[in-house]
Design an enzyme around this catalytic site. Structure first.
Site, PDB file in Angstrom:
ATOM      1  N   SER A 141       0.835  -1.212   0.000  1.00  0.00           N
ATOM      2  CA  SER A 141       0.000   0.000   0.000  1.00  0.00           C
ATOM      3  C   SER A 141       0.864   1.254   0.000  1.00  0.00           C
ATOM      4  O   SER A 141       0.385   2.336  -0.356  1.00  0.00           O
ATOM      5  CB  SER A 141      -0.932  -0.011   1.210  1.00  0.00           C
ATOM      6  N   HIS A 142       2.120   1.157   0.418  1.00  0.00           N
ATOM      7  CA  HIS A 142       3.061   2.271   0.278  1.00  0.00           C
ATOM      8  C   HIS A 142       4.220   1.889  -0.634  1.00  0.00           C
ATOM      9  O   HIS A 142       5.333   2.375  -0.482  1.00  0.00           O
ATOM     10  CB  HIS A 142       3.574   2.744   1.645  1.00  0.00           C
ATOM     11  N   GLU A 188      -7.507   0.549   2.176  1.00  0.00           N
ATOM     12  CA  GLU A 188      -8.138  -0.734   2.465  1.00  0.00           C
ATOM     13  C   GLU A 188      -9.627  -0.706   2.128  1.00  0.00           C
ATOM     14  O   GLU A 188     -10.188  -1.691   1.655  1.00  0.00           O
ATOM     15  CB  GLU A 188      -7.973  -1.077   3.955  1.00  0.00           C
ATOM     16  N   ARG A 239       7.810  -6.215   9.145  1.00  0.00           N
ATOM     17  CA  ARG A 239       8.443  -5.373   8.137  1.00  0.00           C
ATOM     18  C   ARG A 239       9.914  -5.742   7.954  1.00  0.00           C
ATOM     19  O   ARG A 239      10.405  -5.851   6.823  1.00  0.00           O
ATOM     20  CB  ARG A 239       8.311  -3.916   8.587  1.00  0.00           C
TER      21      ARG A 239
END
Lengths: 341, 341
Positions: free
Chosen positions: B46-47, B187, B309
């Site tokens: 999403s990024h 989302e 991450r």
């Protein structure tokens, strides 16, 4: 239930007398009495006069100094340190406040680290004076390890409140002061005494299973608000007002208490930011943007945090405050010269 | 679905080429390309690379400068200002970072106010460099008015993320980066495209009623996480990274966009605190308290934020990143010299 109504001056005098009678120094007794009177006045009985019971209990257990004189240190260009010396946080805060304000105005932002303090008071009281000085305030402190991290099952974090204040000139400031736990520990204790089931999501039992049984949660663990996000914020509070300022985490505070049932002991971090220093001559125009935001909130029916508190404050100024006779008598009975008598 | 795997170097080169081809200056293209590559690498699509579509769209709509040179100002002893001049935030952040670090180390705490920036990037990227310098970082920014305040029924706040980073020496830092909305807007858009119902509590329709219909929420309002507490935090973000630093609130940003569908425009506030300055020679001992806290979290099964991450990052370093061929082709098709062609 029989009630007793007191003027604010009467409530303050009662509180101060009880605290002095139990051995608190004049300086500590005054600031403590003002704090619990203000909590009662503002419609927050959980931070009101009944706190005197816990304050005196903590003293009698030997878990707080009645007369420690705080040591204020100009630690760095933007850091004030206040060593509370094992006393309550409030006197250390009061004594450090002028230097914090001076540093915030000069630098734009400054931090106050209060160390070795016993803590019972709502952080509202530590950000409101900053807003009165035209500053933005942020305050936070760990407590005792009562709250499980998201994904965990055992107490680790404190109720870890975060308070934020925004100055509004002549108007009452925008202030919120919220636990990062789903509920205050006192609320769970009140449910337990009343034999009432808790709402879902407040806690888990000692095996880590969700429960609405208050006693099971007190034996198990409370939960944070907002799931893993609230848990992340609770961890942030531990770090900022614990290791960053050289003081205890909530689990260290509970270990230090060693079953005495005393109040949390450790540190508090307060940040102050000066809009005038950030904005210069444009401050008025930019602070008006905040008022536009507040007006838009209110137009759609959202309350500003603190609104109910200011209404209660006004009412108490006119009509005084009312507590149960049994609480009044419990407080009055604390007034003895011999601790533990 | 057909996939394309790229090494990190290939992904970066593709991104940079597309950005240069659309007119971004070398400085902006490099920092933007690194940011979207890092997002993809860290398992946050999403990024990740798909953000290139929004970046180029925002440029073609005339809502971001492709080549603004940030102006960095030493505004006050503990305040750095960075005027992004209508460009993306990332270059302004990168250029201001050395002075922010210097001020934090000298004063103990310092603030960076980025103004007039277009914002699309995760704040993770703005606190990680602070942790790499041994500092504690806090960053926040408003967005567009998409989220209703608790007790309200119409969009007012942005998704208003808060990111916090804690340095851990040789270990990967403790970093969280969370929206104060219940879910990310992306989302909700993904649910809408897939025709899937939303979880309860993500949003309300245009009449203020709870709904699980994604389109109804996109037309109505998103909700904050954690009820009125999350709402209070969202308001705090508006104030700190809006009026305090002389920049737009989320409703002002959306009004400025005027229906163009561009990215949020306004300010970002970054705070840096130096544990070494707070703690002096005791820093090592006190930072060890934080490690004890992290170990206690992990022992009971709670993840540290950022763990997934860092795992994804390691994997991507070895095996590269994988995106769908359709996304790859959409990105490649952006590579034209004529904006709007």
């Amino acid at each position: 239930m029989e009630k007793v109504t007191l003027t604010l001056a009467e409530a303050y005098t009662l509180a101060r007398q009880v605290l002095r009678g139990n051995g608190f120094s004049e300086a500590h007794a005054c600031v403590l009495a003002r704090n619990v009177t203000d909590g009662e006045r503002d419609g927050c009985p959980s931070h009101g006069l009944w706190r005197l019971l816990g304050i005196v209990n903590t003293l009698r257990k030997g878990k707080v100094s009645p007369d420690a004189e705080p040591t204020i240190t100009d630690h760095a260009p933007a850091i004030v340190k206040a060593d509370a010396g094992g006393g309550f946080s409030l006197l250390a805060f009061e004594r450090a406040l002028p230097l914090l304000i001076e540093k915030a105005r000069h630098n734009g932002i400054a931090a106050l680290a209060i160390n070795r303090c016993v803590h019972f008071s709502a952080l509202f009281a530590d950000v409101e004076p900053l807003t009165q000085a035209g500053l933005v305030g942020l305050a936070t402190t760990p407590s005792h390890a009562w709250v499980a991290p998201a994904g965990g099952s055992a107490p680790l974090f404190g109720t870890n409140p975060i308070a934020f204040g925004w100055p509004r000139g002549d108007k009452s400031p925008f202030i919120f002061d919220m636990a990062t736990s789903a509920a205050a520990r006192g609320e769970i204790q009140l449910h337990q005494r009343a034999g009432k089931a808790l709402p879902e999501g407040w806690g888990i039992d000692s095996k880590g299973n969700p429960t609405t049984d208050a006693q099971a949660v007190l034996n198990g663990a409370m939960l944070t608000f907002g799931g893993y996000k609230g848990s992340a914020l609770a961890a942030m509070v531990e770090l900022l007002a614990g290791p960053l300022i050289g003081d205890m985490t909530s689990m260290e505070s509970l270990a230090w208490d060693d079953g005495a049932g005393g109040l949390p002991y450790g540190g508090e971090l307060v940040l102050a930011l000066d809009p005038a220093r950030f904005l210069g001559t444009d401050a008025v125009a930019h602070l008006a943007r905040a008022e536009t935001l507040f007006a838009a909130m209110q137009r759609q029916g959202a309350r500003l945090p603190g609104e109910r508190r200011y209404q209660a404050r006004q009412h108490a100024g006119e009509y005084g405050i009312t507590i149960t006779r049994s609480l009044y008598e419990e407080i009055a009975a604390l007034d003895c010269k011999v601790p533990g008598a």
